[in-house]
Structure formats: structure tokens, C-alpha cells
Write a protein that holds these residues in place. Sequence first.
Motif, PDB file in Angstrom:
ATOM      1  N   ASP A  43       1.423  -1.209   0.211  1.00  0.00           N
ATOM      2  CA  ASP A  43      -0.260   0.216   0.138  1.00  0.00           C
ATOM      3  C   ASP A  43       0.861   1.330  -0.109  1.00  0.00           C
ATOM      4  OD1 ASP A  43      -2.468  -1.552  -0.027  1.00  0.00           O
ATOM      5  OD2 ASP A  43      -2.065  -1.600   2.308  1.00  0.00           O
ATOM      6  N   LEU A  44       2.384   1.175   0.647  1.00  0.00           N
ATOM      7  CA  LEU A  44       3.215   2.350   0.851  1.00  0.00           C
ATOM      8  C   LEU A  44       3.899   2.197  -0.396  1.00  0.00           C
ATOM      9  CD1 LEU A  44       4.662   2.077   4.385  1.00  0.00           C
ATOM     10  CD2 LEU A  44       2.274   3.809   3.138  1.00  0.00           C
ATOM     11  N   LEU A  45       3.521   1.102  -1.444  1.00  0.00           N
ATOM     12  CA  LEU A  45       4.771   1.563  -2.867  1.00  0.00           C
ATOM     13  C   LEU A  45       3.666   2.736  -3.952  1.00  0.00           C
ATOM     14  CD1 LEU A  45       5.414  -2.267  -3.527  1.00  0.00           C
ATOM     15  CD2 LEU A  45       7.252  -0.583  -2.503  1.00  0.00           C
ATOM     16  N   HIS A  46       5.016   3.246  -3.990  1.00  0.00           N
ATOM     17  CA  HIS A  46       4.762   4.691  -5.838  1.00  0.00           C
ATOM     18  C   HIS A  46       4.333   3.526  -6.790  1.00  0.00           C
ATOM     19  CE1 HIS A  46       5.539   7.478  -8.254  1.00  0.00           C
ATOM     20  NE2 HIS A  46       4.585   8.166  -7.818  1.00  0.00           N
ATOM     21  N   PRO A  47       3.855   3.587  -7.925  1.00  0.00           N
ATOM     22  CA  PRO A  47       4.167   2.571  -8.618  1.00  0.00           C
ATOM     23  C   PRO A  47       5.180   2.722  -9.478  1.00  0.00           C
ATOM     24  CG  PRO A  47       1.633   3.346  -8.550  1.00  0.00           C
ATOM     25  CD  PRO A  47       2.640   3.956  -6.996  1.00  0.00           C
ATOM     26  N   LEU A  59       0.350  -4.782  -8.154  1.00  0.00           N
ATOM     27  CA  LEU A  59      -0.168  -5.913  -8.694  1.00  0.00           C
ATOM     28  C   LEU A  59       0.776  -6.976  -9.186  1.00  0.00           C
ATOM     29  CD1 LEU A  59      -2.610  -3.912 -10.639  1.00  0.00           C
ATOM     30  CD2 LEU A  59      -2.374  -5.195  -8.001  1.00  0.00           C
ATOM     31  N   GLN A  60       1.227  -7.265  -9.925  1.00  0.00           N
ATOM     32  CA  GLN A  60       2.501  -8.241 -10.130  1.00  0.00           C
ATOM     33  C   GLN A  60       3.583  -8.443  -8.651  1.00  0.00           C
ATOM     34  OE1 GLN A  60       5.133  -6.658 -13.388  1.00  0.00           O
ATOM     35  NE2 GLN A  60       3.056  -7.569 -14.960  1.00  0.00           N
ATOM     36  N   LEU A  61       3.602  -7.906  -8.346  1.00  0.00           N
ATOM     37  CA  LEU A  61       5.150  -8.268  -6.578  1.00  0.00           C
ATOM     38  C   LEU A  61       4.281  -8.458  -5.858  1.00  0.00           C
ATOM     39  CD1 LEU A  61       7.875  -7.922  -6.411  1.00  0.00           C
ATOM     40  CD2 LEU A  61       7.267  -5.159  -5.040  1.00  0.00           C
ATOM     41  N   GLU A  63       0.870 -10.073  -6.256  1.00  0.00           N
ATOM     42  CA  GLU A  63       0.885 -11.743  -7.192  1.00  0.00           C
ATOM     43  C   GLU A  63       1.329 -12.479  -6.403  1.00  0.00           C
ATOM     44  OE1 GLU A  63      -1.213 -13.646 -11.388  1.00  0.00           O
ATOM     45  OE2 GLU A  63      -1.471 -11.445 -11.000  1.00  0.00           O
ATOM     46  N   LEU A  64       2.753 -12.256  -7.124  1.00  0.00           N
ATOM     47  CA  LEU A  64       4.648 -13.188  -6.976  1.00  0.00           C
ATOM     48  C   LEU A  64       3.956 -13.485  -5.377  1.00  0.00           C
ATOM     49  CD1 LEU A  64       6.573 -15.126  -7.727  1.00  0.00           C
ATOM     50  CD2 LEU A  64       8.236 -12.242  -7.341  1.00  0.00           C
ATOM     51  N   TYR A  65       3.668 -12.189  -4.095  1.00  0.00           N
ATOM     52  CA  TYR A  65       4.474 -12.542  -3.422  1.00  0.00           C
ATOM     53  C   TYR A  65       2.755 -13.329  -2.539  1.00  0.00           C
ATOM     54  CZ  TYR A  65       3.465 -10.874   2.204  1.00  0.00           C
ATOM     55  OH  TYR A  65       2.700 -11.575   3.274  1.00  0.00           O
ATOM     56  N   HIS A  66       1.610 -13.378  -2.757  1.00  0.00           N
ATOM     57  CA  HIS A  66       0.832 -14.440  -2.484  1.00  0.00           C
ATOM     58  C   HIS A  66       0.823 -15.870  -3.317  1.00  0.00           C
ATOM     59  CE1 HIS A  66      -1.580 -11.280  -0.570  1.00  0.00           C
ATOM     60  NE2 HIS A  66      -1.370 -10.699  -1.407  1.00  0.00           N
ATOM     61  N   LEU A  67       1.392 -15.945  -3.972  1.00  0.00           N
ATOM     62  CA  LEU A  67       1.931 -17.115  -4.680  1.00  0.00           C
ATOM     63  C   LEU A  67       2.543 -17.997  -3.926  1.00  0.00           C
ATOM     64  CD1 LEU A  67       1.293 -16.074  -8.349  1.00  0.00           C
ATOM     65  CD2 LEU A  67      -0.186 -17.793  -7.247  1.00  0.00           C
ATOM     66  N   LEU A  68       3.596 -17.085  -3.414  1.00  0.00           N
ATOM     67  CA  LEU A  68       4.652 -17.851  -2.466  1.00  0.00           C
ATOM     68  C   LEU A  68       4.314 -18.079  -0.747  1.00  0.00           C
ATOM     69  CD1 LEU A  68       7.688 -15.604  -3.644  1.00  0.00           C
ATOM     70  CD2 LEU A  68       7.884 -17.823  -4.120  1.00  0.00           C
ATOM     71  N   GLU A  69       3.433 -17.619  -1.071  1.00  0.00           N
ATOM     72  CA  GLU A  69       2.341 -17.843   0.969  1.00  0.00           C
ATOM     73  C   GLU A  69       3.394 -18.014   1.411  1.00  0.00           C
ATOM     74  OE1 GLU A  69       1.235 -22.470  -0.241  1.00  0.00           O
ATOM     75  OE2 GLU A  69      -0.225 -21.314  -1.058  1.00  0.00           O
TER      76      GLU A  69
END
Length: 135
Positions: A43-47, A59-61, A63-69
Motif C-alpha cells: 500500500d505504501l509503494l509508489h508505482p 500488482l505483479q509484485l 501476486e508473486l508474494y501471495h503465490l509464494l505463501e
Amino acid sequence: MLLLHHSLKCVNFYPLLDNLLMEITADEVIPHLAPANRHRTFDLLHPGWCYQFTCFRVLQLRELYHLLEFPAVFALMNRGHKAASEEAFILTVTKIATGHSNVALADFFGFSGDGMVSLIYRFMIGVLNNKARGL
């Protein structure tokens, strides 16, 4: 004559002012402000910053974070050092993508020193290695 007198007063005033500003007495305390938390959550990341320093869009970052669980919090050491997995992931991806030093990353992420950056990075590399072995 008046201009010369004024000039002499100014010449004497500036060294006096400089000495007053440079001298710190025992009763004066210099505040050490904690650096602002920056770039520690999605939420704090500037695009623009995210793409420049991680080579991913936010969004890609995410999604990758969530996929790595990852778990929500990592206990980095026995001495109570903890870090949010989201923050550890963003820091590690940034270091891998840019190759910046721990000192530069401490400034990016608002840490007061590079020790915590080093702890987080080493721990997160170990976690990623373990996940890669499972593939």
C-alpha cells in the motif's frame, strides 16, 4: 561612512552567529528522529518507484508474494527481531533487482541502520532457497 560602519557590524555578526549555532551545550539535546517507514508494504509503494527498483508493477509484485505463501511475520533471530514478510519480500526483491548496498536500502526503507536490512535479506534468501528446493 555609514555603509562602512554597517559592513563592519555585519562582518562581526556572521562569525558570532556561526559560533552560536555550532556550539552545543550539555543541556541541549539533539533529537534523533526515527526515519519514516517507506516502501514497507504494498500500500505504501509508489508505482513508479516499484517498477524502477523491483522491475515489477505493484500488482505483479503483490501476486508473486501471495503465490509464494509466506507467513505474516518472520522471527529473524532468537533475540526477538521480527519483520513482516511483506516488507522482507519487497526489500529482498529490491536488493536482487538493483544490487544496492544495505546502507542505501536502509535509507530507501526507513531503517535507522543497515543491520536490520542485512538480517532481513539473509533470512529471506534462506526462505527463498528452501522454497526453490521444493520445486
